[in-house]
Design an enzyme around this catalytic site. Structure first.
Site, PDB file in Angstrom:
ATOM      1  CB  SER A   1      -0.962  -0.044   1.184  1.00  0.00           C
ATOM      2  OG  SER A   1      -1.943   0.952   1.078  1.00  0.00           O
TER       3      SER A   1
ATOM      4  CG  ASP B   1      -2.787   3.970  -2.191  1.00  0.00           C
ATOM      5  OD1 ASP B   1      -3.526   3.860  -3.188  1.00  0.00           O
ATOM      6  OD2 ASP B   1      -2.916   3.246  -1.181  1.00  0.00           O
TER       7      ASP B   1
ATOM      8  CG  ASP C   1      -2.798  -0.596  -2.728  1.00  0.00           C
ATOM      9  OD1 ASP C   1      -2.596   0.574  -2.352  1.00  0.00           O
ATOM     10  OD2 ASP C   1      -3.506  -1.391  -2.095  1.00  0.00           O
TER      11      ASP C   1
ATOM     12  CG  ASP D   1      -6.216   0.746  -1.290  1.00  0.00           C
ATOM     13  OD1 ASP D   1      -5.368   1.675  -1.297  1.00  0.00           O
ATOM     14  OD2 ASP D   1      -6.199  -0.173  -0.450  1.00  0.00           O
TER      15      ASP D   1
END
Length: 461
Positions: free
Chosen positions: A105, A249, A251, A253
């Site tokens: 993340s 970010d 990833d 999400d």
């Protein structure tokens, strides 16, 4: 020692000693434990989706995971460079038994992680996560013989299908967005968002200016989309005469917007604005976690809906959303969960719904932001000695404020008329987190200092 083994997955820095960091041995051990966990729930041939962000270690971790799964007799659908929400959708699209997302993340470049999904493409529950950890510790694995090894069923990107599903949502008015021809600056911090976000925007007829969109894994700045990390895009928006900026970010999400004058729309208000749009078409309940802005409650009630709070953590938000049949939900860190597509934080859904609303209102970013109540948050923590009983301390705070509106599903949150404070203990270290929100930053900070003082008094610090 950086290895963090939790119900949400396995996270650590690459290299070092096994058991202390995320090494090849740890990656294989937890992958095998996860496969064994899935096998307990559905005996027979397993199908597992694997996808990753663009971290430097991603390809190495991906190969280890894929090989371990094949060695466990599981078939693999490898979607390659893919967002977290994309992998979640791929699990259900491929009718898989689970999925592994390789991403840490917003953590720095040296980190990576295995995030584990169930057959619904959602994160494991608390009990399920603990079972995986228990199996990893047992270590008494028995592997299938050569004729029962797994196969790689496909190596095919899921990104275009993810975009297609987002654009097909009834509340995404692609034509309205295309007519506006927005000029958008994108900062994808040199990860997988640099592949999918510009493509989504161009499908929506936007003119895109790309910043840090090469998926090299060399993060151009701290990858968490906070204001102090977004000075480059703020300057670019003004320089390019853009209508807005989109920040994700590694990833994809979490989603943050920057206004046309370079000011922050503020990550907390990503969900508020998207919810405002969704609720204008469909009345219903909303959910965010206890540490998220009160602005979502205000907007929900303005539309005649009911707001609900959950414990912190995406899995808790999703559980509450299902319980109250929420039409929209998420977290104040820019995580938008739109159940009409899936129960996962999804920046692509957030972008498409937000731009539809911006196009339909005809407002600038700053004008839209001004329609929402202004709240300011202060985030602090207080270190405790290991001997202090944190639960007892929080019970004392709760007793002191028994006459106020108190929620204790996750620490103690006290809602006052004009502000709130949320006190939570850390699961990994002897600290209490103190989050406050008020109508001004000085007021939020004063409220935080008041409770820090009370905590020190109770603990005799």
């Amino acid at each position: 020692m950086t290895l963090i083994k939790s119900i949400s997955g396995i996270r650590g820095t690459i290299g070092g000693c096994p058991g202390d960091n995320l090494t090849p041995l740890d990656i294989v051990k937890f992958t095998v434990a996860y496969a064994r966990f899935l096998g307990e729930r559905r005996p027979g041939r397993l199908r597992i989706v694997v996808g990753r962000d663009a971290r430097l270690s991603g390809e190495m971790v991906d190969r280890l995971i894929e090989g371990a799964l094949l060695g466990c007799g599981a078939d693999v659908v490898n979607v390659g460079l893919c967002t977290t929400p994309g992998v979640e959708l791929a699990v259900t699209a491929h009718r898989a038994d689970g999925g592994i997302i390789i991403t840490a993340s917003h953590n720095p470049r040296q980190w990576n992680a295995l995030k584990l999904l169930n057959a619904d493409g959602e994160f494991l529950s608390d009990a399920e996560g603990k079972r995986v950890l228990a199996l990893a510790e047992q270590g008494d694995f028995e592997f299938p013989e050569v004729d029962a090894l797994g196969r790689v069923l496909s190596r095919e990107s899921f990104n275009d299908e993810h975009i297609r599903q987002v654009l097909s949502l009834p509340l995404v008015d692609a034509e309205a967005v295309r007519r506006k021809r927005f000029r958008v600056v994108v900062d994808a911090v040199n990860s997988v968002g640099g592949i999918v976000i510009p493509k989504l925007l161009r499908e929506l007829g936007c003119e895109v200016v790309e910043l840090n969109c090469e998926p090299t894994g060399e993060f151009a700045h701290n990858p968490e989309p906070l204001p102090e990390n977004l000075t480059e895009i703020a300057a670019a928006i003004v320089r390019e005469g853009a209508d807005l900026g989109v920040v994700v970010d590694p990833d994809v999400d979490r989603l943050a917007f920057v206004s046309e004058d370079g000011s922050m729309f503020v990550e907390e208000y990503t969900l508020v604005a998207v919810a405002d749009y969704v609720l204008s078409h469909k009345r219903g309940a909303t959910v965010s976690n206890l540490s998220s802005s009160r602005a979502l409650r205000d907007v929900t009630e303005r539309h005649g809906g009911r707001y609900h709070a959950s414990a912190v953590g995406e899995v808790n938000v999703v559980a509450k959303m299902k319980e109250v049949d929420a039409v929209i939900g998420g977290e104040g860190n820019g995580g938008v969960i739109y159940p009409e597509l899936h129960y996962g934080r999804d920046a692509l859904v957030g972008v498409a719904l937000f731009l539809t609303y911006l196009a339909q209102t005809g407002l600038t970013m700053t004008a839209l932001r001004a329609t929402y109540p202004a709240y300011y948050a202060s985030k602090n923590k207080i270190a405790l000695t290991p001997s202090i009983d944190v639960d007892k301390v929080l019970r004392e705070i709760k007793a002191r404020y028994a006459g106020e509106q108190v929620n204790d599903i996750d620490g103690v949150k006290i809602d006052f008329a004009e502000n709130w404070v949320h006190l939570r203990k850390s699961n990994t270290e002897p600290i209490i987190r103190i989050y406050t929100e008020a109508r001004s930053m000085p007021e939020a900070e004063a409220l935080a200092q008041r409770f820090i003082g009370e905590l020190r008094e109770i603990c005799n610090l």
